[in-house]
Design a protein around this motif. Structure first.
Motif, short mmCIF file in Angstrom:
data_model
loop_
_atom_site.label_atom_id
_atom_site.label_comp_id
_atom_site.label_asym_id
_atom_site.label_seq_id
_atom_site.Cartn_x
_atom_site.Cartn_y
_atom_site.Cartn_z
N ILE A 80 65.21 2.40 7.73
CA ILE A 80 66.13 3.40 8.29
C ILE A 80 66.97 3.99 7.17
O ILE A 80 67.53 3.25 6.36
CB ILE A 80 67.07 2.78 9.35
N PHE A 92 67.42 8.19 10.27
CA PHE A 92 66.03 8.60 10.23
C PHE A 92 65.18 7.36 10.00
O PHE A 92 65.43 6.60 9.06
CB PHE A 92 65.79 9.62 9.11
N ILE A 93 64.20 7.15 10.86
CA ILE A 93 63.27 6.04 10.68
C ILE A 93 62.17 6.53 9.74
O ILE A 93 61.32 7.32 10.12
CB ILE A 93 62.68 5.56 12.02
N TYR A 94 62.25 6.09 8.49
CA TYR A 94 61.25 6.48 7.50
C TYR A 94 59.93 5.75 7.73
O TYR A 94 58.86 6.30 7.47
CB TYR A 94 61.75 6.21 6.08
N ASP A 95 60.01 4.51 8.17
CA ASP A 95 58.78 3.78 8.41
C ASP A 95 59.03 2.65 9.40
O ASP A 95 60.07 1.99 9.33
CB ASP A 95 58.20 3.22 7.12
N GLU A 128 66.18 9.83 14.49
CA GLU A 128 64.97 10.65 14.52
C GLU A 128 63.88 10.00 13.69
O GLU A 128 64.14 9.04 12.95
CB GLU A 128 65.26 12.07 14.05
N LEU A 129 62.68 10.53 13.80
CA LEU A 129 61.54 10.01 13.06
C LEU A 129 60.48 11.08 12.98
O LEU A 129 60.56 12.12 13.64
CB LEU A 129 61.00 8.75 13.73
N HIS A 130 59.47 10.83 12.17
CA HIS A 130 58.30 11.69 12.07
C HIS A 130 57.10 10.87 12.54
O HIS A 130 57.01 9.68 12.24
CB HIS A 130 58.08 12.11 10.62
N TYR A 142 57.34 6.78 21.76
CA TYR A 142 58.59 7.47 21.45
C TYR A 142 59.03 8.37 22.59
O TYR A 142 60.20 8.41 22.95
CB TYR A 142 58.45 8.25 20.15
#
Length: 159
Positions: A80, A92-95, A128-130, A142
């Motif tokens: 995060i 932001f959740i990077y991974d 948020e995340l991608h 999600y």
């Protein structure tokens, strides 16, 4: 069989290299598939991005790297980052990654709840995340948790 408790534990310096390698490989694999790119190019891109985001490793401000524990066993990780881009703190959740044998048992949902708690504890207003478009399983999770699409990238191959 009763559910084991799921928790987050900050990773330590001895785990950092393995964490980075797993992030680079998993992101590169998904990106190569999504972009129809060569794996080695996607890996180079992924490594460059991770190095840029974590220039000081675990000491990089506003980045929080966790092991996901089920009972006492590490079954995945969570990364995060906290930003201040839109006038408020946002996480932001990077991974997020769970081992294959930890999937399909509701752990992803439980880890996302822990991620939201961690983000809230870091003062974030939003999280948020991608997710790559072809990862329908993650997208369904999600969406079921209340995440909504805020932007959409599209690509067309011209060759």
């Amino acid at each position: 069989m009763p559910e084991l408790p799921v928790a987050l534990r900050s990773i330590d310096v001895t785990e950092l290299d393995a964490f980075v390698e797993l992030v680079v490989c998993s992101y590169a694999d998904e990106r190569a598939s999504a972009m129809d790119a060569r794996t080695e190019d996607a890996q180079r891109n992924a490594r460059s991005q991770v190095e840029a985001l974590l220039p000081q490793g675990l000491a990089t401000p506003d980045h929080h790297l966790y092991s996901v524990l089920e009972g006492n066993a590490a079954v995945g990780h969570l990364w995060i980052g906290v930003t201040h881009v839109d006038g408020f703190r946002s996480a932001f959740i990077y991974d997020i990654h769970l081992r294959e044998d930890a999937r399909g048992r509701g752990l992803g949902r439980r880890v996302m709840a822990l991620a939201e708690e961690a983000a809230h504890g870091l003062g974030a207003r939003d999280i948020e995340l991608h997710v790559f478009a072809q990862n329908s399983r993650a997208r369904r999770l999600y969406e079921s948790l209340g995440y909504r699409v805020t932007s959409l990238s599209m690509r067309k191959h011209l060759g």
